[in-house]
Design an enzyme around this catalytic site. Structure first.
Site, PDB file in Angstrom:
ATOM      1  N   CYS A   1      29.334 -49.521  31.821  1.00 48.90           N
ATOM      2  CA  CYS A   1      30.635 -49.631  32.511  1.00 48.90           C
ATOM      3  C   CYS A   1      30.459 -49.902  33.992  1.00 48.90           C
ATOM      4  O   CYS A   1      31.434 -50.196  34.684  1.00 48.90           O
ATOM      5  CB  CYS A   1      31.440 -48.358  32.322  1.00 48.90           C
ATOM      6  SG  CYS A   1      31.875 -48.075  30.620  1.00 48.90           S
TER       7      CYS A   1
ATOM      8  N   HIS B   1      35.924 -46.138  38.328  1.00 45.78           N
ATOM      9  CA  HIS B   1      35.962 -46.511  36.909  1.00 45.78           C
ATOM     10  C   HIS B   1      36.919 -45.553  36.200  1.00 45.78           C
ATOM     11  O   HIS B   1      36.853 -44.336  36.382  1.00 45.78           O
ATOM     12  CB  HIS B   1      34.549 -46.407  36.323  1.00 45.78           C
ATOM     13  CG  HIS B   1      34.520 -46.549  34.840  1.00 45.78           C
ATOM     14  ND1 HIS B   1      35.257 -47.499  34.168  1.00 45.78           N
ATOM     15  CD2 HIS B   1      33.849 -45.842  33.884  1.00 45.78           C
ATOM     16  CE1 HIS B   1      35.035 -47.382  32.876  1.00 45.78           C
ATOM     17  NE2 HIS B   1      34.200 -46.383  32.673  1.00 45.78           N
TER      18      HIS B   1
ATOM     19  N   ASN C   1      40.358 -46.567  29.042  1.00 43.16           N
ATOM     20  CA  ASN C   1      39.054 -46.942  29.601  1.00 43.16           C
ATOM     21  C   ASN C   1      38.713 -48.364  29.141  1.00 43.16           C
ATOM     22  O   ASN C   1      38.366 -48.575  27.979  1.00 43.16           O
ATOM     23  CB  ASN C   1      38.003 -45.939  29.121  1.00 43.16           C
ATOM     24  CG  ASN C   1      36.604 -46.253  29.633  1.00 43.16           C
ATOM     25  OD1 ASN C   1      36.364 -47.323  30.183  1.00 43.16           O
ATOM     26  ND2 ASN C   1      35.687 -45.339  29.431  1.00 43.16           N
TER      27      ASN C   1
HETATM   28  N1  ACO Z   1      42.394 -35.159  19.328  1.00 45.01           N
HETATM   29  C1  ACO Z   1      42.409 -33.857  19.037  1.00 45.01           C
HETATM   30  N2  ACO Z   1      41.317 -33.078  19.103  1.00 45.01           N
HETATM   31  C2  ACO Z   1      40.173 -33.659  19.493  1.00 45.01           C
HETATM   32  C3  ACO Z   1      40.093 -35.032  19.810  1.00 45.01           C
HETATM   33  C4  ACO Z   1      41.266 -35.781  19.698  1.00 45.01           C
HETATM   34  N3  ACO Z   1      41.304 -37.090  19.997  1.00 45.01           N
HETATM   35  N4  ACO Z   1      38.824 -35.326  20.168  1.00 45.01           N
HETATM   36  C5  ACO Z   1      38.130 -34.191  20.092  1.00 45.01           C
HETATM   37  N5  ACO Z   1      38.947 -33.194  19.668  1.00 45.01           N
HETATM   38  C6  ACO Z   1      38.608 -31.797  19.427  1.00 45.01           C
HETATM   39  C7  ACO Z   1      37.141 -31.602  19.207  1.00 45.01           C
HETATM   40  O1  ACO Z   1      36.832 -31.850  17.847  1.00 45.01           O
HETATM   41  C8  ACO Z   1      36.966 -30.163  19.604  1.00 45.01           C
HETATM   42  O2  ACO Z   1      37.397 -29.365  18.519  1.00 45.01           O
HETATM   43  P1  ACO Z   1      36.577 -28.025  18.139  1.00 45.01           P
HETATM   44  O3  ACO Z   1      36.657 -27.162  19.378  1.00 45.01           O
HETATM   45  O4  ACO Z   1      37.350 -27.505  16.989  1.00 45.01           O
HETATM   46  O5  ACO Z   1      35.197 -28.490  17.823  1.00 45.01           O
HETATM   47  C9  ACO Z   1      37.992 -29.969  20.721  1.00 45.01           C
HETATM   48  O6  ACO Z   1      38.897 -31.061  20.611  1.00 45.01           O
HETATM   49  C10 ACO Z   1      37.400 -29.957  22.109  1.00 45.01           C
HETATM   50  O7  ACO Z   1      36.548 -31.053  22.215  1.00 45.01           O
HETATM   51  P2  ACO Z   1      35.759 -31.307  23.533  1.00 45.01           P
HETATM   52  O8  ACO Z   1      34.784 -32.424  23.312  1.00 45.01           O
HETATM   53  O9  ACO Z   1      35.261 -30.004  24.082  1.00 45.01           O
HETATM   54  O10 ACO Z   1      36.909 -31.804  24.516  1.00 45.01           O
HETATM   55  P3  ACO Z   1      36.767 -32.098  26.036  1.00 45.01           P
HETATM   56  O11 ACO Z   1      37.767 -31.317  26.771  1.00 45.01           O
HETATM   57  O12 ACO Z   1      35.347 -32.048  26.500  1.00 45.01           O
HETATM   58  O13 ACO Z   1      37.217 -33.606  26.132  1.00 45.01           O
HETATM   59  C11 ACO Z   1      36.405 -35.859  26.215  1.00 45.01           C
HETATM   60  C12 ACO Z   1      36.533 -34.604  25.383  1.00 45.01           C
HETATM   61  C13 ACO Z   1      37.801 -36.350  26.587  1.00 45.01           C
HETATM   62  C14 ACO Z   1      35.714 -36.938  25.399  1.00 45.01           C
HETATM   63  C15 ACO Z   1      35.607 -35.543  27.491  1.00 45.01           C
HETATM   64  O14 ACO Z   1      34.415 -34.895  27.170  1.00 45.01           O
HETATM   65  C16 ACO Z   1      35.314 -36.775  28.297  1.00 45.01           C
HETATM   66  O15 ACO Z   1      36.196 -37.417  28.831  1.00 45.01           O
HETATM   67  N6  ACO Z   1      34.022 -37.138  28.448  1.00 45.01           N
HETATM   68  C17 ACO Z   1      33.659 -38.317  29.167  1.00 45.01           C
HETATM   69  C18 ACO Z   1      33.963 -39.513  28.344  1.00 45.01           C
HETATM   70  C19 ACO Z   1      33.686 -40.779  29.072  1.00 45.01           C
HETATM   71  O16 ACO Z   1      33.775 -40.859  30.274  1.00 45.01           O
HETATM   72  N7  ACO Z   1      33.338 -41.810  28.307  1.00 45.01           N
HETATM   73  C20 ACO Z   1      33.060 -43.072  28.813  1.00 45.01           C
HETATM   74  C21 ACO Z   1      31.671 -43.109  29.354  1.00 45.01           C
HETATM   75  S1  ACO Z   1      30.987 -44.623  29.760  1.00 45.01           S
HETATM   76  C22 ACO Z   1      32.100 -45.712  29.571  1.00 45.01           C
HETATM   77  O17 ACO Z   1      33.065 -45.710  30.307  1.00 45.01           O
HETATM   78  C23 ACO Z   1      31.980 -46.709  28.433  1.00 45.01           C
END
Ligand code: ACO
Length: 326
Positions: free
Chosen positions: A113, A253, A283
């Site tokens: 990215c 980003h 994103n």
């Molecule tokens: N809807 C509902 N529940 C969900 C979803 C969803 N879409 N996705 C995950 N969950 C659940 C999980 O299964 C988990 O359940 P559990 O506790 O029963 O196991 C719970 O929600 C919490 O999941 P977490 O992963 O802890 O949620 P978090 O608050 O960390 O958010 C997220 C997840 C949004 C992916 C976050 O970690 C994030 O933004 N990370 C960075 C992602 C990123 O920047 N990606 C791009 C990188 S490079 C590029 O840009 C290509």
């Protein structure tokens, strides 16, 4: 670097998918997506469309804004994570779509990215060094084609789109003032498409295991992202002889609103100086910064002499910041 952004352009596909619509495909909700990411909706490429079409539209808009034409472009550079086809990439198709003459160089650049930020540095250096008279830099992304639409942890995050800038030699105050680029290969596993390359070609077993889709370790990405953008921003600002306070517009980003907010807290940037459109476009990876920049430029809020900070992190893990005087 004596380089200016002579024009910007962007393109978003017509199909808009809301969080509510997504919640009919996978077990998720508008509330979960908005509170964890800041995303309300995203644009998705139509089934018969290709990323180069988006890139051509964004590039045409950038050329028009600059009062330039394909015949005047010295180099086309295209940043993307997922290519139009493995060989010969995406850039030749954009060159074709723009009606380039038969002697203009084009190339694809892959830096996750951060590809657009890396492209600004590399293309900017080529223009500043006089190796090319101008560079058309395009970020075009169709990650919707590589996302597993059964995996709620990734499919809600991404959108498709393209953005472009035309870089020209600067004779005035406009310039690239500072650049910081980095990579951390120990984090290469955090975001990946494992299958489809030379290491693991596509086969039936891999497809059945859904290994040809994008996999992400969200928490690991989250933890690294803020630190990476903070570090490269501080370094690029130091090189420019500026502080975070001197930046009129931060264009990070657009990966997650909570990441952007955390960066703003670390660098003490007021929210109104952060350019944010993740709520509408999600994103869009390499396209996210040029789309946000184009929206800002077309809003009329950018003033001549404004300082911009473009900062990104992405797969690899690559990260970097470019400071620009508009
Ligand atoms: N809807 C509902 N529940 C969900 C979803 C969803 N879409 N996705 C995950 N969950 C659940 C999980 O299964 C988990 O359940 P559990 O506790 O029963 O196991 C719970 O929600 C919490 O999941 P977490 O992963 O802890 O949620 P978090 O608050 O960390 O958010 C997220 C997840 C949004 C992916 C976050 O970690 C994030 O933004 N990370 C960075 C992602 C990123 O920047 N990606 C791009 C990188 S490079 C590029 O840009 C290509």
């Amino acid at each position: 670097m004596r380089v200016r952004i002579a024009g910007t352009g962007s393109y978003l596909p017509a199909t808009c998918v809301s969080n509510a619509e997504l919640s009919q495909r996978v077990d998720t909700s508008d509330e979960w997506i908005q509170s964890r990411t800041g995303i309300r909706e995203r644009r998705l490429l139509g089934p018969d469309d290709v990323p180069s079409q988006m890139g051509v539209s964004a590039a045409q808009a950038a050329l028009a804004a600059a009062g330039s034409s394909p015949a005047e472009v010295g180099l086309l550079m295209v940043a993307s994570n997922v290519l139009e086809q493995p060989v010969p990439g995406t850039a030749p198709f954009i060159a074709q779509g723009l009606g380039f003459p038969d002697d203009v160089p084009f190339m694809d650049i892959m830096a996750g990215c951060s590809g657009f930020v890396f492209g600004m540095a590399v293309a900017g250096a080529l223009v500043a060094g006089g190796l090319v008279r101008s560079a058309l830099l395009v970020g075009t992304e169709a990650l919707s084609r590589f996302v597993d639409w059964q995996d709620r942890t990734t499919c809600v995050l991404f959108g498709d789109g393209a953005g472009a800038v035309l870089l020209e030699h600067s004779t005035g105050e406009e310039s690239i003032l500072g650049v910081s680029l980095h990579g951390d290969p120990a984090k290469a596993h955090l975001l990946r498409v494992e299958v489809g390359g030379v290491r693991t070609p596509v086969d039936e077993i891999a497809v059945r295991a859904r290994r040809h889709f994008l996999k992400m370790e969200g928490e690991g990405v989250f933890r690294s992202a803020v630190h990476m953008m903070e570090r490269s921003s501080r370094e690029a600002l130091a090189q420019a002889g500026l502080s975070a306070d001197d930046v009129d517009w931060w264009i990070p980003h657009q990966a997650n609103l909570r990441i952007i907010d955390a960066l703003a807290r670390r660098l003490q940037i007021p929210r109104e100086r952060m350019v944010i459109n993740i709520d509408r476009v999600a994103n869009t990876s390499t396209a996210s910064i040029p789309i946000a920049l184009d929206e800002l430029a077309r809003s009329g809020r950018l003033q001549s002499g404004d300082i911009l900070a473009l900062t990104a992190f992405g797969a690899g893990a690559s990260y970097g910041t470019v400071i620009v005087r508009w």
